[in-house]
Design a protein around this motif. Sequence first.
Motif, mmCIF file in Angstrom:
data_model
loop_
_atom_site.group_PDB
_atom_site.id
_atom_site.type_symbol
_atom_site.label_atom_id
_atom_site.label_comp_id
_atom_site.label_asym_id
_atom_site.label_seq_id
_atom_site.Cartn_x
_atom_site.Cartn_y
_atom_site.Cartn_z
ATOM 1 N N THR A 202 0.996 8.486 8.385
ATOM 2 C CA THR A 202 2.033 8.340 9.414
ATOM 3 C C THR A 202 1.615 7.374 10.520
ATOM 4 O O THR A 202 2.422 7.039 11.379
ATOM 5 C CB THR A 202 2.362 9.705 10.068
ATOM 6 O OG1 THR A 202 1.210 10.166 10.792
ATOM 7 C CG2 THR A 202 2.779 10.729 9.031
ATOM 8 N N GLN A 203 0.355 6.931 10.480
ATOM 9 C CA GLN A 203 -0.173 6.108 11.571
ATOM 10 C C GLN A 203 -0.384 4.641 11.198
ATOM 11 O O GLN A 203 -0.840 3.868 12.030
ATOM 12 C CB GLN A 203 -1.507 6.695 12.046
ATOM 13 C CG GLN A 203 -1.364 8.094 12.621
ATOM 14 C CD GLN A 203 -2.711 8.728 12.873
ATOM 15 O OE1 GLN A 203 -3.560 8.803 11.990
ATOM 16 N NE2 GLN A 203 -2.921 9.160 14.103
ATOM 17 N N TYR A 204 -0.079 4.270 9.967
ATOM 18 C CA TYR A 204 -0.235 2.872 9.571
ATOM 19 C C TYR A 204 0.791 2.512 8.506
ATOM 20 O O TYR A 204 1.389 3.382 7.870
ATOM 21 C CB TYR A 204 -1.648 2.585 9.039
ATOM 22 C CG TYR A 204 -1.921 3.133 7.665
ATOM 23 C CD1 TYR A 204 -1.727 2.340 6.536
ATOM 24 C CD2 TYR A 204 -2.366 4.439 7.483
ATOM 25 C CE1 TYR A 204 -1.964 2.844 5.269
ATOM 26 C CE2 TYR A 204 -2.603 4.947 6.229
ATOM 27 C CZ TYR A 204 -2.417 4.147 5.123
ATOM 28 O OH TYR A 204 -2.638 4.636 3.872
ATOM 29 N N VAL A 205 0.994 1.218 8.356
ATOM 30 C CA VAL A 205 1.835 0.700 7.282
ATOM 31 C C VAL A 205 1.148 -0.543 6.728
ATOM 32 O O VAL A 205 0.503 -1.288 7.466
ATOM 33 C CB VAL A 205 3.270 0.370 7.770
ATOM 34 C CG1 VAL A 205 3.272 -0.765 8.784
ATOM 35 C CG2 VAL A 205 4.190 0.053 6.603
ATOM 36 N N GLU A 206 1.239 -0.730 5.421
ATOM 37 C CA GLU A 206 0.703 -1.930 4.787
ATOM 38 C C GLU A 206 1.825 -2.907 4.542
ATOM 39 O O GLU A 206 2.889 -2.543 4.039
ATOM 40 C CB GLU A 206 0.072 -1.600 3.423
ATOM 41 C CG GLU A 206 -1.273 -0.962 3.508
ATOM 42 C CD GLU A 206 -1.925 -0.857 2.142
ATOM 43 O OE1 GLU A 206 -1.833 -1.823 1.338
ATOM 44 O OE2 GLU A 206 -2.515 0.188 1.882
ATOM 45 N N CYS B 70 5.696 2.183 -1.828
ATOM 46 C CA CYS B 70 4.791 3.182 -2.426
ATOM 47 C C CYS B 70 4.571 2.854 -3.899
ATOM 48 O O CYS B 70 5.523 2.590 -4.630
ATOM 49 C CB CYS B 70 5.383 4.588 -2.290
ATOM 50 S SG CYS B 70 5.391 5.201 -0.604
ATOM 51 N N GLY B 71 3.320 2.851 -4.330
ATOM 52 C CA GLY B 71 2.979 2.596 -5.727
ATOM 53 C C GLY B 71 2.974 1.130 -6.126
ATOM 54 O O GLY B 71 2.611 0.805 -7.258
ATOM 55 N N TYR C 37 -0.456 -7.511 -4.374
ATOM 56 C CA TYR C 37 -0.047 -8.848 -4.788
ATOM 57 C C TYR C 37 1.418 -8.874 -5.196
ATOM 58 O O TYR C 37 2.134 -9.838 -4.923
ATOM 59 C CB TYR C 37 -0.942 -9.395 -5.909
ATOM 60 C CG TYR C 37 -0.755 -8.714 -7.245
ATOM 61 C CD1 TYR C 37 0.229 -9.141 -8.127
ATOM 62 C CD2 TYR C 37 -1.546 -7.628 -7.615
ATOM 63 C CE1 TYR C 37 0.411 -8.509 -9.343
ATOM 64 C CE2 TYR C 37 -1.365 -6.996 -8.822
ATOM 65 C CZ TYR C 37 -0.380 -7.424 -9.686
ATOM 66 O OH TYR C 37 -0.188 -6.797 -10.885
ATOM 67 N N ALA C 38 1.895 -7.791 -5.835
ATOM 68 C CA ALA C 38 3.305 -7.718 -6.234
ATOM 69 C C ALA C 38 4.204 -7.635 -5.007
ATOM 70 O O ALA C 38 5.283 -8.240 -4.971
ATOM 71 C CB ALA C 38 3.532 -6.522 -7.157
#
Length: 180
Positions: free
Chosen positions: A13-17, A58-59, A63-64
């Motif tokens: 809940t504290q980060y996003v990629e 998610c998942g 690179y994709a």
Amino acid sequence: MASSSTSKVYDGTQYVESCGAVVFDDSKQKVCLLLRARAKEDGSKQEAWVLPKGRRHCGEHRYAAALREVEEETGYAAHLQSLNMVTRAPAAQEPEAVTAGTPRPCRTYTEPFMVTHRNKEDGYLKLIYWYLAVADAQMTAGEETFTPRFFEPDEALETISFPDERKVLEKGIRLMTGGR
């Protein structure tokens, strides 16, 4: 046992990629920037020249995600560009004990060449993994909020709006032109 390095731990809940790319045209001579137009609360438009990037699903492999975001935002399908660069990552065929995290040259590398660490105003961490890519020649329709344009490298460096993305662009241009 205490470590000599410092660290901070984040839960989901504290980060996003996010993932993005420095995208060159098929001749590898020009680089793509996006003119991003956003409506402000007062009804006016805020424009900025940016690199294509967006959140990883998610998942989804990083690179994709980078290639998907490039296509969604620019309208160009793209492929990763292999590059030679200095990295701390061991090559697949060498044991990690050989390099022990020492920076050294690596050939035919398609991993991220840079990572941006942003502390967002609303309290979370945004990590952006940057790749080097080449656009395929044919364009489809991209997102309406972005207008893609290819620039000569020097002009792109003068045009890009944000200093952190300028650093990414500078490194991407160096790697594409054979520098490190």
